[in-house]
Design a protein around this motif. Structure first.
Motif, short mmCIF file in Angstrom:
data_model
loop_
_atom_site.label_atom_id
_atom_site.label_comp_id
_atom_site.label_asym_id
_atom_site.label_seq_id
_atom_site.Cartn_x
_atom_site.Cartn_y
_atom_site.Cartn_z
N GLU A 181 16.93 8.27 -11.73
CA GLU A 181 16.99 6.83 -11.96
C GLU A 181 17.53 6.11 -10.73
O GLU A 181 17.03 5.04 -10.36
CB GLU A 181 17.88 6.53 -13.16
N LEU A 182 18.54 6.70 -10.08
CA LEU A 182 19.11 6.09 -8.88
C LEU A 182 18.06 5.99 -7.77
O LEU A 182 17.93 4.95 -7.12
CB LEU A 182 20.31 6.92 -8.40
N SER A 183 17.30 7.06 -7.59
CA SER A 183 16.29 7.07 -6.51
C SER A 183 15.19 6.05 -6.77
O SER A 183 14.71 5.38 -5.85
CB SER A 183 15.69 8.47 -6.36
N VAL A 184 14.79 5.90 -8.04
CA VAL A 184 13.75 4.93 -8.38
C VAL A 184 14.22 3.51 -8.08
O VAL A 184 13.50 2.71 -7.45
CB VAL A 184 13.33 5.05 -9.86
N MET A 185 15.44 3.17 -8.52
CA MET A 185 15.93 1.81 -8.36
C MET A 185 16.20 1.49 -6.89
O MET A 185 16.04 0.33 -6.47
CB MET A 185 17.19 1.61 -9.20
N ARG A 186 16.61 2.47 -6.09
CA ARG A 186 16.80 2.21 -4.67
C ARG A 186 15.47 1.87 -4.00
O ARG A 186 15.39 0.94 -3.19
CB ARG A 186 17.43 3.44 -3.99
N ALA A 187 14.42 2.60 -4.39
CA ALA A 187 13.10 2.31 -3.82
C ALA A 187 12.62 0.93 -4.24
O ALA A 187 12.10 0.15 -3.42
CB ALA A 187 12.10 3.39 -4.27
N VAL A 188 12.80 0.59 -5.52
CA VAL A 188 12.34 -0.71 -6.03
C VAL A 188 13.11 -1.85 -5.39
O VAL A 188 12.52 -2.85 -4.95
CB VAL A 188 12.48 -0.76 -7.56
N ASN A 189 14.44 -1.73 -5.30
CA ASN A 189 15.25 -2.82 -4.74
C ASN A 189 14.97 -3.03 -3.25
O ASN A 189 14.93 -4.17 -2.78
CB ASN A 189 16.73 -2.52 -4.95
N PHE A 190 14.77 -1.93 -2.53
CA PHE A 190 14.45 -2.06 -1.11
C PHE A 190 13.07 -2.71 -0.95
O PHE A 190 12.86 -3.57 -0.08
CB PHE A 190 14.48 -0.69 -0.44
N MET A 191 12.11 -2.34 -1.81
CA MET A 191 10.77 -2.92 -1.74
C MET A 191 10.82 -4.43 -2.04
O MET A 191 10.11 -5.22 -1.40
CB MET A 191 9.84 -2.21 -2.72
N LYS A 192 11.67 -4.84 -2.97
CA LYS A 192 11.78 -6.26 -3.29
C LYS A 192 12.23 -7.07 -2.08
O LYS A 192 11.71 -8.16 -1.82
CB LYS A 192 12.78 -6.46 -4.43
#
Length: 263
Positions: free
Chosen positions: A203-214
């Motif tokens: 979950e941490l890895s997914v949200m880091r990718a999503v937040n950086f992409m935003k």
């Protein structure tokens, strides 16, 4: 004596008729050749016939001494084989041409990726980020690896305020014409995490990718349809999780710029 001589002369047959008879046969043979050739006559055959007749009637040479002015017709099997062979040859040339075009397109695309890598490396060098940022041209495309401590606090998926400008500047380097597909992926080490925000490293890895992409997509020149985010947790390590240094390398965000043409 006189009577015997007369009898001898009568026995000798007059052969003078053979000359006009031979000429008649020659003309008949010529007529049949003309009739045969007229079924498939063309300019070349007509020229050859004209030459033969001209030589016959001016030189007196027998017809049988000349080769046939009409080319022998090929059998249908031979024609089919030649047609099939020609078609196969054309097909092979098309395939070779397509392979060459694809190869040239692939090489051109690789050169473009190298130019993008060069621009990113210049940015990294100018901002003294050689330790935190690494680029590599792989079979999958151009890979930019960012160590997690550049963007995130430990156990957090929120990009640090001090690194927002870095993310913004990176987004400028991702503006391309025409655009390319870009995949942003998050990775962690294998140390279990359990806090109020995340139940797992995945979950941490997914949200880091999503937040950086935003943050990257805050750039109005980038179209979101070309971007996607993934999270791999601890399941794709690039170093040994048994050491602190290895775990530090495994905690990362990757930006993969995909090629337009694959080999």
């Amino acid at each position: 004596m006189r009577r015997r001589k007369k009898k001898h002369d009568d026995d000798h047959m007059d052969e003078s008729w053979l000359i006009p008879y031979a000429d008649l046969l020659t003309l008949l043979l010529a007529l049949f050749i003309v009739l045969y050739a007229s079924s498939s006559v063309d300019a070349q055959k007509f020229k050859e016939l004209s030459q033969v007749f001209s030589e016959i009637f001016t030189g007196g040479t027998g017809m049988m001494e000349y080769p046939s002015p009409v080319a022998p017709q090929q059998s249908s099997d031979q024609e089919e084989k030649q047609a099939s062979s020609s078609a196969n040859e054309v097909e092979r040339e098309k395939e070779l041409s397509k392979e060459e075009i694809d190869k040239q397109a692939f090489l051109k695309d690789q050169e473009e990726l190298k130019e993008i890598q060069k621009k990113i490396n210049e940015y990294i060098k100018t901002n003294h980020l050689e330790v935190q940022f690494i680029t590599k041209l792989t079979d999958e495309g151009l890979l930019l690896t960012i160590r997690d401590n550049v963007l995130f606090d430990s156990g957090s998926a929120t990009v640090q305020g001090s690194d927002l400008s870095v993310a913004g500047e990176l987004s400028e380097l991702l503006v391309m014409n025409p655009p390319r597909n870009i995949i942003i992926s998050g990775h962690t080490d294998n140390v279990p995490i359990r806090n109020a925000e995340f139940d797992s490293n995945w979950e941490l890895s997914v949200m880091r990718a999503v937040n950086f992409m935003k943050i990257i997509l805050d750039n109005p020149e980038l179209d979101p349809k070309w971007f996607s985010a993934k999270g791999f947790g601890e399941f794709e390590p690039i170093a040994d999780n048994g050491t602190a240094e290895g775990r530090g390398q495994n905690r990362r965000v990757e930006v993969l710029i995909l090629p337009r043409v694959t080999e």
